[in-house]
Design an enzyme around this catalytic site. Sequence first.
Site, PDB file in Angstrom:
ATOM      1  N   TYR A   1     -33.273 -52.362 -30.579  1.00  0.00           N
ATOM      2  CA  TYR A   1     -32.304 -53.339 -30.320  1.00  0.00           C
ATOM      3  C   TYR A   1     -32.995 -54.150 -29.290  1.00  0.00           C
ATOM      4  CZ  TYR A   1     -28.964 -50.729 -33.055  1.00  0.00           C
ATOM      5  OH  TYR A   1     -28.141 -49.906 -33.919  1.00  0.00           O
TER       6      TYR A   1
ATOM      7  N   PHE B   1     -22.271 -50.958 -39.498  1.00  0.00           N
ATOM      8  CA  PHE B   1     -21.625 -52.096 -40.310  1.00  0.00           C
ATOM      9  C   PHE B   1     -20.253 -51.933 -40.684  1.00  0.00           C
ATOM     10  CE2 PHE B   1     -26.091 -53.154 -41.915  1.00  0.00           C
ATOM     11  CZ  PHE B   1     -26.421 -53.853 -40.596  1.00  0.00           C
TER      12      PHE B   1
ATOM     13  N   LEU C   1     -17.708 -53.704 -40.185  1.00  0.00           N
ATOM     14  CA  LEU C   1     -17.150 -54.922 -40.486  1.00  0.00           C
ATOM     15  C   LEU C   1     -18.081 -55.685 -41.611  1.00  0.00           C
ATOM     16  CD1 LEU C   1     -15.619 -56.040 -37.139  1.00  0.00           C
ATOM     17  CD2 LEU C   1     -14.279 -55.040 -39.118  1.00  0.00           C
TER      18      LEU C   1
HETATM   19  P1  NAP Z   1     -20.289 -54.995 -37.873  1.00  0.00           P
HETATM   20  O1  NAP Z   1     -19.879 -54.073 -36.697  1.00  0.00           O
HETATM   21  O2  NAP Z   1     -19.966 -54.604 -39.278  1.00  0.00           O
HETATM   22  O3  NAP Z   1     -20.030 -56.538 -37.575  1.00  0.00           O
HETATM   23  C1  NAP Z   1     -19.989 -56.933 -36.431  1.00  0.00           C
HETATM   24  C2  NAP Z   1     -19.689 -58.628 -36.262  1.00  0.00           C
HETATM   25  O4  NAP Z   1     -18.112 -58.760 -36.944  1.00  0.00           O
HETATM   26  C3  NAP Z   1     -19.659 -59.127 -34.966  1.00  0.00           C
HETATM   27  O5  NAP Z   1     -21.137 -59.319 -34.654  1.00  0.00           O
HETATM   28  C4  NAP Z   1     -19.080 -60.431 -35.196  1.00  0.00           C
HETATM   29  O6  NAP Z   1     -19.947 -61.307 -35.869  1.00  0.00           O
HETATM   30  C5  NAP Z   1     -17.904 -59.968 -36.137  1.00  0.00           C
HETATM   31  N1  NAP Z   1     -16.712 -59.321 -35.778  1.00  0.00           N
HETATM   32  C6  NAP Z   1     -16.396 -58.405 -34.536  1.00  0.00           C
HETATM   33  N2  NAP Z   1     -15.032 -58.422 -34.172  1.00  0.00           N
HETATM   34  C7  NAP Z   1     -14.574 -59.319 -34.885  1.00  0.00           C
HETATM   35  C8  NAP Z   1     -12.937 -59.555 -35.174  1.00  0.00           C
HETATM   36  N3  NAP Z   1     -12.136 -58.949 -34.516  1.00  0.00           N
HETATM   37  N4  NAP Z   1     -12.754 -60.541 -36.097  1.00  0.00           N
HETATM   38  C9  NAP Z   1     -13.800 -60.936 -36.755  1.00  0.00           C
HETATM   39  N5  NAP Z   1     -15.222 -60.624 -36.625  1.00  0.00           N
HETATM   40  C10 NAP Z   1     -15.418 -60.004 -35.879  1.00  0.00           C
HETATM   41  O7  NAP Z   1     -21.845 -54.979 -37.748  1.00  0.00           O
HETATM   42  P2  NAP Z   1     -22.965 -54.495 -36.697  1.00  0.00           P
HETATM   43  O8  NAP Z   1     -22.560 -54.838 -35.340  1.00  0.00           O
HETATM   44  O9  NAP Z   1     -24.317 -54.927 -37.051  1.00  0.00           O
HETATM   45  O10 NAP Z   1     -22.799 -52.917 -36.688  1.00  0.00           O
HETATM   46  C11 NAP Z   1     -22.269 -52.256 -35.786  1.00  0.00           C
HETATM   47  C12 NAP Z   1     -23.011 -51.069 -34.858  1.00  0.00           C
HETATM   48  O11 NAP Z   1     -23.617 -50.521 -35.740  1.00  0.00           O
HETATM   49  C13 NAP Z   1     -24.274 -52.160 -34.326  1.00  0.00           C
HETATM   50  O12 NAP Z   1     -24.020 -52.592 -33.130  1.00  0.00           O
HETATM   51  C14 NAP Z   1     -25.122 -50.948 -34.124  1.00  0.00           C
HETATM   52  O13 NAP Z   1     -24.869 -50.381 -32.785  1.00  0.00           O
HETATM   53  C15 NAP Z   1     -24.802 -50.142 -35.117  1.00  0.00           C
HETATM   54  N6  NAP Z   1     -25.955 -50.210 -36.306  1.00  0.00           N
HETATM   55  C16 NAP Z   1     -26.665 -49.024 -36.576  1.00  0.00           C
HETATM   56  C17 NAP Z   1     -27.618 -48.910 -37.635  1.00  0.00           C
HETATM   57  C18 NAP Z   1     -28.306 -47.662 -37.845  1.00  0.00           C
HETATM   58  O14 NAP Z   1     -29.316 -47.965 -38.360  1.00  0.00           O
HETATM   59  N7  NAP Z   1     -27.740 -46.553 -37.228  1.00  0.00           N
HETATM   60  C19 NAP Z   1     -27.893 -50.243 -38.229  1.00  0.00           C
HETATM   61  C20 NAP Z   1     -26.864 -51.475 -38.188  1.00  0.00           C
HETATM   62  C21 NAP Z   1     -25.865 -51.102 -37.011  1.00  0.00           C
HETATM   63  P3  NAP Z   1     -19.768 -62.801 -35.934  1.00  0.00           P
HETATM   64  O15 NAP Z   1     -19.237 -63.067 -34.213  1.00  0.00           O
HETATM   65  O16 NAP Z   1     -21.133 -63.233 -36.050  1.00  0.00           O
HETATM   66  O17 NAP Z   1     -18.578 -63.229 -36.826  1.00  0.00           O
END
Ligand code: NAP
Length: 311
Positions: free
Chosen positions: A59, A206, A208
């Site tokens: 990241y 992911f 959300l």
């Molecule tokens: P996510 O948690 O599915 O979605 C996060 C996004 O949702 C935020 O950036 C924001 O985007 C929106 N959000 C957050 N809270 C909200 C709320 N209360 N209401 C409405 N929208 C909201 O996606 P992610 O952040 O990519 O995934 C979570 C974590 O998983 C990552 O931060 C990372 O640490 C980890 N990850 C790991 C891998 C792996 O390969 N192991 C891959 C991907 C991710 P907006 O503000 O743009 O709407």
Amino acid sequence: MVKQVRLGKTDLFVNPIGLGTNAVGGHNIYPNLNEETGKNVVRAALENGINFLDTAFIYGPERSEILIGEVIKEKGNREEIIIATKGAHKFVDGKIIFDNSPTFLKNEVDLSLKRLQTDYIDLFYIHFPDEHTPKDEAVGALKELKDQGKIRAIGVSNFSINQLKEANKDGYVDVLQSEYNLFKREAEKELLPYTANHHISFVPYFPLAAGLLGGKYTKDTQFNDGRAKNPLFQGEAFIRNLEKVEEIRQIAQSKDTEVAHVVLAWYLTRDSIDALIPGAKQPDQVTRNLRTLNVQLSKEEIEKIDHIFQE
Ligand code: NAP
């Protein structure tokens, strides 16, 4: 005071709502990120009882770990925080490959320790499998680091069921991190039953669906990052997915809460999902997501949500 949960068979206790930090300094994932906003996201988490931070070398690269290290130093409460980080990405001639060899992983842990300004990592994941290293050997290297006190728990991420079984031959895997959300439910076939049977915590990434399950997008929302190409966000599929989100909104409204919180609460009803790491780009998203802990879903509501997203 939030009741903390234990991750698998580890001695790590976390608030079930953690923080995913790929938008904290993750310039290679999201364009135009402001690092100070990212640090404020982490501060908001730590000041409001979130103690589980999920980051990774890639990241940024490096920036997310560095910014998190700075905030933790500033707060001075390292021992209260559970830091999870990940390694496996290797730059070779400007290209990324994955490396799970013991030498590489041990070196990655040392580099993460420096960036995070700490002398132990609570949970270290092999971020992605490589094609060559036997997975029990890779995990064996992490077991040595655990015995030395450099890491406290062992995780693997993006492993298939066979890779997970090989990795866990000696029972050393504590946490599996894989993609799982209401739109992407493949993990229910084999991974979730395996983790439930082997006392491994399953941390869904992911959760959300990169914001789609957050309930604030409409058919006219435009995306300028990876979501522009994500199949969930394309054409007819996007419209259908938004309709499903509207059905969740009805449940959320009946509970005076947000769509995101109902979705997150639903995951916590699944076997072996102990904690979540929703990402956030703004501090208020972090504090709002903590409201998930007040959401109680009835058996009927759990089944209804399950049904809406079965295809
Ligand atoms: P996510 O948690 O599915 O979605 C996060 C996004 O949702 C935020 O950036 C924001 O985007 C929106 N959000 C957050 N809270 C909200 C709320 N209360 N209401 C409405 N929208 C909201 O996606 P992610 O952040 O990519 O995934 C979570 C974590 O998983 C990552 O931060 C990372 O640490 C980890 N990850 C790991 C891998 C792996 O390969 N192991 C891959 C991907 C991710 P907006 O503000 O743009 O709407």
